[in-house]
Scaffold this motif. Sequence first.
Motif, PDB file in Angstrom:
ATOM      1  N   TYR A  47       0.831  -1.192   0.000  1.00 17.18           N
ATOM      2  CA  TYR A  47       0.000   0.000   0.000  1.00 17.18           C
ATOM      3  C   TYR A  47       0.865   1.240   0.000  1.00 17.18           C
ATOM      4  CZ  TYR A  47      -3.909  -3.019   1.269  1.00 17.18           C
ATOM      5  OH  TYR A  47      -4.875  -3.996   1.265  1.00 17.18           O
ATOM      6  N   VAL A  48       0.252   2.339  -0.412  1.00 16.57           N
ATOM      7  CA  VAL A  48       0.886   3.657  -0.333  1.00 16.57           C
ATOM      8  C   VAL A  48      -0.182   4.610   0.204  1.00 16.57           C
ATOM      9  CG1 VAL A  48       0.380   4.225  -2.742  1.00 16.57           C
ATOM     10  CG2 VAL A  48       2.256   5.353  -1.595  1.00 16.57           C
ATOM     11  N   SER A  49       0.227   5.549   1.043  1.00 17.77           N
ATOM     12  CA  SER A  49      -0.757   6.445   1.653  1.00 17.77           C
ATOM     13  C   SER A  49      -1.363   7.368   0.591  1.00 17.77           C
ATOM     14  CB  SER A  49      -0.129   7.262   2.779  1.00 17.77           C
ATOM     15  OG  SER A  49       0.742   8.224   2.253  1.00 17.77           O
ATOM     16  N   LYS A  50      -2.593   7.755   0.823  1.00 13.78           N
ATOM     17  CA  LYS A  50      -3.308   8.623  -0.129  1.00 13.78           C
ATOM     18  C   LYS A  50      -2.631   9.980  -0.260  1.00 13.78           C
ATOM     19  CE  LYS A  50      -7.714   6.313   0.582  1.00 13.78           C
ATOM     20  NZ  LYS A  50      -9.045   6.377   1.156  1.00 13.78           N
ATOM     21  N   SER A  51      -2.060  10.489   0.825  1.00 16.20           N
ATOM     22  CA  SER A  51      -1.352  11.768   0.742  1.00 16.20           C
ATOM     23  C   SER A  51      -0.092  11.640  -0.120  1.00 16.20           C
ATOM     24  CB  SER A  51      -0.996  12.284   2.136  1.00 16.20           C
ATOM     25  OG  SER A  51      -0.160  11.372   2.807  1.00 16.20           O
ATOM     26  N   ASP A  52       0.572  10.496  -0.049  1.00 15.08           N
ATOM     27  CA  ASP A  52       1.741  10.275  -0.897  1.00 15.08           C
ATOM     28  C   ASP A  52       1.348  10.133  -2.357  1.00 15.08           C
ATOM     29  OD1 ASP A  52       3.600  10.449   1.139  1.00 15.08           O
ATOM     30  OD2 ASP A  52       3.622   8.290   1.527  1.00 15.08           O
ATOM     31  N   VAL A  53       0.190   9.541  -2.628  1.00 15.61           N
ATOM     32  CA  VAL A  53      -0.297   9.439  -4.008  1.00 15.61           C
ATOM     33  C   VAL A  53      -0.535  10.837  -4.569  1.00 15.61           C
ATOM     34  CG1 VAL A  53      -2.199   8.642  -5.481  1.00 15.61           C
ATOM     35  CG2 VAL A  53      -1.269   7.132  -3.730  1.00 15.61           C
ATOM     36  N   GLU A  54      -1.068  11.734  -3.749  1.00 14.08           N
ATOM     37  CA  GLU A  54      -1.277  13.117  -4.189  1.00 14.08           C
ATOM     38  C   GLU A  54       0.060  13.803  -4.475  1.00 14.08           C
ATOM     39  OE1 GLU A  54      -4.101  14.587  -5.070  1.00 14.08           O
ATOM     40  OE2 GLU A  54      -5.013  12.639  -4.682  1.00 14.08           O
ATOM     41  N   ARG A  55       1.079  13.523  -3.651  1.00 16.16           N
ATOM     42  CA  ARG A  55       2.418  14.072  -3.908  1.00 16.16           C
ATOM     43  C   ARG A  55       2.952  13.591  -5.248  1.00 16.16           C
ATOM     44  NH1 ARG A  55       6.336  12.273   0.468  1.00 16.16           N
ATOM     45  NH2 ARG A  55       7.820  13.108  -1.014  1.00 16.16           N
ATOM     46  N   ILE A  56       2.759  12.299  -5.538  1.00 13.17           N
ATOM     47  CA  ILE A  56       3.228  11.741  -6.808  1.00 13.17           C
ATOM     48  C   ILE A  56       2.482  12.379  -7.967  1.00 13.17           C
ATOM     49  CG2 ILE A  56       3.390   9.649  -8.211  1.00 13.17           C
ATOM     50  CD1 ILE A  56       3.672   8.096  -5.517  1.00 13.17           C
ATOM     51  N   LYS A  57       1.155  12.515  -7.841  1.00 14.21           N
ATOM     52  CA  LYS A  57       0.352  13.151  -8.900  1.00 14.21           C
ATOM     53  C   LYS A  57       0.868  14.550  -9.192  1.00 14.21           C
ATOM     54  CE  LYS A  57      -4.286  11.268  -8.303  1.00 14.21           C
ATOM     55  NZ  LYS A  57      -5.646  11.638  -7.922  1.00 14.21           N
ATOM     56  N   GLN A  58       1.095  15.322  -8.141  1.00 12.11           N
ATOM     57  CA  GLN A  58       1.572  16.697  -8.291  1.00 12.11           C
ATOM     58  C   GLN A  58       2.945  16.711  -8.958  1.00 12.11           C
ATOM     59  OE1 GLN A  58       1.861  18.769  -4.578  1.00 12.11           O
ATOM     60  NE2 GLN A  58       2.346  20.722  -5.535  1.00 12.11           N
ATOM     61  N   PHE A  59       3.825  15.825  -8.544  1.00 11.28           N
ATOM     62  CA  PHE A  59       5.165  15.758  -9.130  1.00 11.28           C
ATOM     63  C   PHE A  59       5.095  15.409 -10.613  1.00 11.28           C
ATOM     64  CE2 PHE A  59       9.042  13.430 -10.226  1.00 11.28           C
ATOM     65  CZ  PHE A  59      10.000  14.363  -9.865  1.00 11.28           C
ATOM     66  N   VAL A  60       4.254  14.446 -10.971  1.00 13.62           N
ATOM     67  CA  VAL A  60       4.116  14.026 -12.369  1.00 13.62           C
ATOM     68  C   VAL A  60       3.587  15.180 -13.215  1.00 13.62           C
ATOM     69  CG1 VAL A  60       2.829  12.497 -13.930  1.00 13.62           C
ATOM     70  CG2 VAL A  60       3.887  11.563 -11.865  1.00 13.62           C
ATOM     71  N   GLU A  61       2.560  15.864 -12.713  1.00 11.25           N
ATOM     72  CA  GLU A  61       1.968  16.969 -13.477  1.00 11.25           C
ATOM     73  C   GLU A  61       2.949  18.123 -13.662  1.00 11.25           C
ATOM     74  OE1 GLU A  61      -1.768  18.058 -11.795  1.00 11.25           O
ATOM     75  OE2 GLU A  61      -2.611  16.061 -12.118  1.00 11.25           O
ATOM     76  N   GLU A  62       3.761  18.402 -12.640  1.00 16.62           N
ATOM     77  CA  GLU A  62       4.735  19.496 -12.728  1.00 16.62           C
ATOM     78  C   GLU A  62       5.875  19.163 -13.680  1.00 16.62           C
ATOM     79  OE1 GLU A  62       5.994  20.183  -8.733  1.00 16.62           O
ATOM     80  OE2 GLU A  62       4.140  21.221  -8.187  1.00 16.62           O
ATOM     81  N   ASN A  63       6.180  17.879 -13.854  1.00 16.75           N
ATOM     82  CA  ASN A  63       7.351  17.496 -14.629  1.00 16.75           C
ATOM     83  C   ASN A  63       7.016  16.876 -15.986  1.00 16.75           C
ATOM     84  OD1 ASN A  63       9.659  18.139 -12.831  1.00 16.75           O
ATOM     85  ND2 ASN A  63       8.431  16.898 -11.456  1.00 16.75           N
ATOM     86  N   ARG A  64       5.759  16.835 -16.351  1.00 17.20           N
ATOM     87  CA  ARG A  64       5.401  16.339 -17.667  1.00 17.20           C
ATOM     88  C   ARG A  64       5.640  17.428 -18.680  1.00 17.20           C
ATOM     89  NH1 ARG A  64       0.499  12.257 -17.030  1.00 17.20           N
ATOM     90  NH2 ARG A  64       1.833  10.454 -16.793  1.00 17.20           N
ATOM     91  N   GLY A  65       6.195  17.017 -19.809  1.00 16.53           N
ATOM     92  CA  GLY A  65       6.495  17.988 -20.863  1.00 16.53           C
ATOM     93  C   GLY A  65       5.314  18.224 -21.684  1.00 16.53           C
TER      94      GLY A  65
END
Length: 65
Positions: A47-65
């Motif tokens: 499992y991964v915490s829901k808050s960490d999933v939000e961190r990953i989502k934010q990181f992906v969106e900020e770094n997608r070209g």
Amino acid sequence: MAKIVKEDCMTIEQATTAVGVSKASLYNYMNFLGIQRQKFPFDRRSYVSKSDVERIKQFVEENRG
């Protein structure tokens, strides 16, 4: 640090769907951001915490070209 409960987490499979990446990419993002996988007694899934999933989502969106 507060104890993490299962209700505050989602499975790796649910997290891949929520973020919209493959499992391998999710693990790469987790390693880069220092996010730990969680295990619970009598449950084989990771499992991964829901808050960490939000961190990953934010990181992906900020770094997608």
